[in-house]
Design a protein around this motif. Structure first.
Motif, PDB file in Angstrom:
ATOM      1  N   ILE A 197       0.784  -1.379  -0.360  1.00 45.52           N
ATOM      2  CA  ILE A 197       0.220   0.256  -0.372  1.00 45.52           C
ATOM      3  C   ILE A 197       1.075   0.962  -0.114  1.00 45.52           C
ATOM      4  CG2 ILE A 197      -1.642   1.392   1.094  1.00 45.52           C
ATOM      5  CD1 ILE A 197      -2.658  -1.002   2.303  1.00 45.52           C
ATOM      6  N   VAL A 198       1.992   1.156   0.614  1.00 45.38           N
ATOM      7  CA  VAL A 198       2.728   2.370   1.201  1.00 45.38           C
ATOM      8  C   VAL A 198       3.222   2.299  -1.013  1.00 45.38           C
ATOM      9  CG1 VAL A 198       5.033   3.364   1.866  1.00 45.38           C
ATOM     10  CG2 VAL A 198       2.892   1.658   3.324  1.00 45.38           C
ATOM     11  N   LEU A 199       4.019   1.537  -1.424  1.00 48.63           N
ATOM     12  CA  LEU A 199       4.658   1.849  -2.523  1.00 48.63           C
ATOM     13  C   LEU A 199       3.839   1.741  -3.746  1.00 48.63           C
ATOM     14  CD1 LEU A 199       7.305  -1.054  -1.657  1.00 48.63           C
ATOM     15  CD2 LEU A 199       7.295   1.687  -1.295  1.00 48.63           C
ATOM     16  N   CYS A 200       2.593   1.440  -3.560  1.00 43.36           N
ATOM     17  CA  CYS A 200       1.681   1.786  -4.880  1.00 43.36           C
ATOM     18  C   CYS A 200       1.371   2.556  -5.562  1.00 43.36           C
ATOM     19  CB  CYS A 200       0.805   0.380  -4.727  1.00 43.36           C
ATOM     20  SG  CYS A 200      -1.077   1.268  -4.048  1.00 43.36           S
ATOM     21  N   LYS A 201       1.414   2.490  -6.977  1.00 39.97           N
ATOM     22  CA  LYS A 201       1.399   3.330  -7.637  1.00 39.97           C
ATOM     23  C   LYS A 201      -0.841   3.909  -8.125  1.00 39.97           C
ATOM     24  CE  LYS A 201       3.429   2.044 -11.562  1.00 39.97           C
ATOM     25  NZ  LYS A 201       4.186   2.630 -12.619  1.00 39.97           N
ATOM     26  N   SER A 226      -8.668   6.869  -3.273  1.00 39.38           N
ATOM     27  CA  SER A 226      -8.343   6.198  -1.959  1.00 39.38           C
ATOM     28  C   SER A 226      -7.349   6.684  -1.461  1.00 39.38           C
ATOM     29  CB  SER A 226      -9.075   4.610  -1.552  1.00 39.38           C
ATOM     30  OG  SER A 226     -10.179   4.542  -1.930  1.00 39.38           O
ATOM     31  N   SER A 227      -7.269   7.185  -0.361  1.00 39.14           N
ATOM     32  CA  SER A 227      -5.728   7.580   0.272  1.00 39.14           C
ATOM     33  C   SER A 227      -5.076   6.218   0.392  1.00 39.14           C
ATOM     34  CB  SER A 227      -5.732   8.283   1.833  1.00 39.14           C
ATOM     35  OG  SER A 227      -7.018   7.499   2.963  1.00 39.14           O
ATOM     36  N   ARG A 228      -3.586   6.239   1.081  1.00 36.29           N
ATOM     37  CA  ARG A 228      -3.431   4.874   1.715  1.00 36.29           C
ATOM     38  C   ARG A 228      -3.936   4.360   2.724  1.00 36.29           C
ATOM     39  NH1 ARG A 228       0.239   7.465  -1.560  1.00 36.29           N
ATOM     40  NH2 ARG A 228       1.514   5.657  -3.234  1.00 36.29           N
ATOM     41  N   LEU A 229      -4.521   5.483   3.838  1.00 39.28           N
ATOM     42  CA  LEU A 229      -4.677   4.734   5.242  1.00 39.28           C
ATOM     43  C   LEU A 229      -6.758   3.965   4.646  1.00 39.28           C
ATOM     44  CD1 LEU A 229      -4.576   5.275   8.578  1.00 39.28           C
ATOM     45  CD2 LEU A 229      -5.899   7.187   8.524  1.00 39.28           C
ATOM     46  N   ARG A 230      -7.029   4.780   3.739  1.00 42.25           N
ATOM     47  CA  ARG A 230      -8.816   4.378   3.564  1.00 42.25           C
ATOM     48  C   ARG A 230      -8.304   2.707   2.920  1.00 42.25           C
ATOM     49  NH1 ARG A 230     -12.620   7.787   0.539  1.00 42.25           N
ATOM     50  NH2 ARG A 230     -12.977   9.232   3.083  1.00 42.25           N
ATOM     51  N   LEU A 231      -7.313   2.950   2.053  1.00 44.92           N
ATOM     52  CA  LEU A 231      -7.005   1.830   0.964  1.00 44.92           C
ATOM     53  C   LEU A 231      -6.654   0.468   2.922  1.00 44.92           C
ATOM     54  CD1 LEU A 231      -6.618   0.519  -1.567  1.00 44.92           C
ATOM     55  CD2 LEU A 231      -4.267   0.870  -1.536  1.00 44.92           C
ATOM     56  N   THR A 232      -5.338   0.592   3.562  1.00 41.06           N
ATOM     57  CA  THR A 232      -5.291  -0.352   4.073  1.00 41.06           C
ATOM     58  C   THR A 232      -6.802  -0.619   4.772  1.00 41.06           C
ATOM     59  OG1 THR A 232      -3.544   0.852   4.626  1.00 41.06           O
ATOM     60  CG2 THR A 232      -4.371  -0.542   6.287  1.00 41.06           C
ATOM     61  N   PHE A 233      -7.704   0.221   5.462  1.00 41.00           N
ATOM     62  CA  PHE A 233      -9.069  -0.084   5.880  1.00 41.00           C
ATOM     63  C   PHE A 233      -9.897  -1.341   4.951  1.00 41.00           C
ATOM     64  CE2 PHE A 233     -13.741   0.371   6.312  1.00 41.00           C
ATOM     65  CZ  PHE A 233     -14.176   0.490   7.349  1.00 41.00           C
ATOM     66  N   LEU A 234     -10.117  -0.400   3.078  1.00 39.70           N
ATOM     67  CA  LEU A 234     -11.051  -1.586   2.573  1.00 39.70           C
ATOM     68  C   LEU A 234     -10.008  -2.989   2.152  1.00 39.70           C
ATOM     69  CD1 LEU A 234     -10.879   1.344  -0.568  1.00 39.70           C
ATOM     70  CD2 LEU A 234     -12.789   0.696   0.931  1.00 39.70           C
ATOM     71  N   GLN A 284      -6.726   8.835  -9.716  1.00 41.65           N
ATOM     72  CA  GLN A 284      -6.419   8.001  -8.473  1.00 41.65           C
ATOM     73  C   GLN A 284      -7.321   6.601  -8.584  1.00 41.65           C
ATOM     74  OE1 GLN A 284      -7.230  10.778  -5.573  1.00 41.65           O
ATOM     75  NE2 GLN A 284      -5.242  11.021  -5.037  1.00 41.65           N
ATOM     76  N   ILE A 285      -6.746   5.283 -10.155  1.00 43.81           N
ATOM     77  CA  ILE A 285      -7.444   4.313  -9.067  1.00 43.81           C
ATOM     78  C   ILE A 285      -6.174   3.479  -9.203  1.00 43.81           C
ATOM     79  CG2 ILE A 285      -6.608   2.253 -11.778  1.00 43.81           C
ATOM     80  CD1 ILE A 285      -7.335   3.408 -13.916  1.00 43.81           C
TER      81      ILE A 285
END
Length: 311
Positions: free
Chosen positions: A185-189, A244-252, A207-208
């Motif tokens: 998640i931290v590194l994904c484009k 989605s932000s990286r934080l939200r992506l973690t939650f997802l 922001q796909i």
């Protein structure tokens, strides 16, 4: 006659031991069979092609049983000639086993063999075709899912991590996917792009993070990205995560373990028979977890009820 294609290296090398136990039973019960053990990546493609070739010594309808993970099943799917009469069976011995999870097959190899030997029931299911450009136009069949972006990034990194073997030995393989998923998640484009659904409906995206297309409900060892997917409805179920932000992506990611991510902001779902996907930057692509490298344009379609499987 049963033809077995066996991946002895599945489940971090335990596949051979699993096969030897099943083989003992087949021999004891005098079940007619031939077995072929894969020796390298891509070998199952060749074995399946040879078995379903019109030049094969046995030209009668074939029953091919695949023992391995989703990757081995994908190779067999890409090798078989669908113009021949072939019935497939599956004995899961991988670490993810998303196909057996989605089909509600037992993930115990011994029970899976019982089902195959005793069942007289069959089910026709869908498969998908991913098309993209490599050095030339390429096409790859898939039976679980294909995706572009973050989920493909996770799949590619799973091949190189040393955690997978260790965690599989401790029977906590799903944790590997989760830890690699959070790390990537931290590194994904992300980038902009669009979908074209069934050649008609265009959906512009910013922001796909990833777009996954499903025949089965699950991918990545149990993440339920497509909770409404039906493997015999002739349709693809898309999960689109963007903005989605990286934080939200973690939650997802965590919510997707229970199929609840579809109610979160930044997630859209679509059902279609075919889809074209364009991204402004190359993003990694996978088919059933197998890498198809970085792409900007892919197309995906569903082939309805073309595979005959033992239930």
């Amino acid at each position: 006659m049963y033809y077995f294609i066996v991946n002895p290296n599945s489940r971090s090398g335990k596949g051979l031991g699993i096969w030897n136990k099943l083989k003992t039973r087949l021999d004891r019960d005098r079940i007619p069979y031939e077995a072929y053990l894969t020796e390298r990546t891509g070998h199952a493609v060749q074995l399946a092609a040879d078995l379903t070739s019109p030049r094969h010594k046995d030209t009668s309808p074939k029953t091919i049983i695949v023992m391995g993970g989703d990757g081995t099943l994908n190779e067999v799917l890409n090798g078989i000639s669908l113009s021949s009469s072939v019935t497939l069976g599956y004995i899961p011995s991988g670490s993810g086993n998303d196909f057996s999870r989605g089909m509600k097959f037992s993930r115990n190899p011994s029970k899976a063999l019982d089902r195959i030997l005793k069942s007289d029931q069959f089910r026709y299911i869908d498969y998908g075709i991913l098309s993209y450009m490599s050095d030339y136009p390429a096409h790859r069949r898939f039976i679980v899912s294909t995706g572009i972006g973050y989920d493909a990034d996770v799949c590619q990194n799973l091949f190189t991590t040393k955690l997978k073997k260790s965690f599989n030995q401790l029977h906590i393989g799903k944790l590997t996917y989760l830890l690699i998923g959070i790390k990537r998640i931290v590194l994904c484009k992300s980038c902009s792009g669009y979908l074209l659904l069934d050649g008609v409906k265009r959906v512009n995206l910013k922001q796909i993070r990833f777009i996954s297309s499903h025949i089965q409900k699950y991918e990545g060892g149990g993440f339920c990205f497509a909770p409404k997917a039906d493997p015999a409805d002739g349709c693809l179920d898309l999960c689109v995560v963007s903005g989605s932000s990286r934080l939200r992506l973690t939650f997802l990611l965590l919510a997707s373990l229970f199929g609840k991510h579809i109610y979160c902001n930044g997630v859209r779902t679509y059902t279609c028979r075919e889809v074209s996907i364009h991204t402004d930057l190359p993003l990694l692509v996978h088919a059933d977890g197998e890498s198809c490298y970085g792409q900007t344009d892919i197309s995906i379609r569903c082939e309805e009820k073309k595979l005959r499987f033992i239930c």
